[in-house]
Design an enzyme around this catalytic site. Sequence first.
Site, short mmCIF file in Angstrom:
data_model
loop_
_atom_site.label_atom_id
_atom_site.label_comp_id
_atom_site.label_asym_id
_atom_site.label_seq_id
_atom_site.Cartn_x
_atom_site.Cartn_y
_atom_site.Cartn_z
CG ASP A 44 -16.84 30.21 -6.76
OD1 ASP A 44 -17.34 30.95 -6.00
OD2 ASP A 44 -17.10 29.51 -7.51
NE ARG A 80 -14.87 22.21 -14.05
CZ ARG A 80 -15.86 22.91 -13.25
NH1 ARG A 80 -16.54 22.25 -12.98
NH2 ARG A 80 -15.96 24.05 -13.24
CB VAL A 94 -14.33 13.23 -4.27
CG1 VAL A 94 -14.27 13.37 -2.46
CG2 VAL A 94 -12.97 13.39 -4.72
CD GLU A 98 -14.79 28.78 -14.95
OE1 GLU A 98 -14.96 29.16 -16.43
OE2 GLU A 98 -15.76 28.66 -14.18
CG ASN A 144 -17.36 25.89 -5.49
OD1 ASN A 144 -17.89 25.08 -6.39
ND2 ASN A 144 -16.58 27.10 -6.02
#
Length: 312
Positions: free
Chosen positions: A187, A32, A87, A207, A192
């Site tokens: 979030d 990421r 995952v 984040e 997500n």
Amino acid sequence: MPPSTGFSAENLVVDATWTGPGGPARRRLVVRVAPTTYQLHPRPRFWQQYHVQRLLGERTDVPVAPALGFEPDPEVLGAPFCVLGHVAGVVPADLPSYHREGWLHDAPAPMRAAVWRHAVDVLARIHRVNLPPLDLGPSEPAAQVEELAADLDFYGCATDPHIRAGIGALRATVPAQAGPPVLLWGDARLGNIVFDGASVAAVLDWETAGLGAPEADLAWFLHLDRHLSEGIGADRLPGLPDRAATVAHWARRAGRVPHALDFHRVLAAVRFAAVTARVTALLTGHRLVPADFPLHRNATRLLATTLKEVGT
């Protein structure tokens, strides 16, 4: 873990191979990379999101992707990055909305209901974790409102009349805190979460993790689902529990009577409208979508509806 469906970072899925003490090894990883061109939020907390995810994986039963390493040096990949374990599973899509197509849309109603309940269960689980002190921004409602108001220039919507009305309504209805602040996912939404069947395999994207009233996460979860159905003119999927049933289920799992939920509904609607202003400007500015891209227009319309519903 599928690539990100958001705009906040770049996810690279790689198959890593190496030779260790036990011989050759292979593992699928997610790299990421911190945003550079498309900075969505005014204060990127790239290290903090990795730190939160690592703590959750090491100290709690909240399912997250394994946090394997963090590299702050931008010389390696052009920006700081972290490495996460991959995952396997599926994620309800935002675009096109899971209310219109995709695996959740095609699932039978009982499975949809189970997916929703398990998502709310993990949300309540997050709100019960006990982590060491974290520096994740203001936790008091009044300070959160003023931080959001100060950020509107960055998001590009400081003069938007709906958002200005929302900030005014929030300032007029700031609630007293009903207990110590808890960890907030920030979030919270179906998009997500990695699902294995109806079960939660991993909670993604920390984040915008913060501290505050857990109702903030609950309101955001509900508002984002509403945006992806009513907000874009789509019928909500049969089988998904409604707002009242969701709030009641969360309250049972969290062991808490919801407090000042209308305030947090407005806060979620204002925040989302601000974020969509920034997303729309980035996408249209780089000609990635047409100039009439409706995202922000839909978000401000739903904000106006929310303000009417709560009577502000």
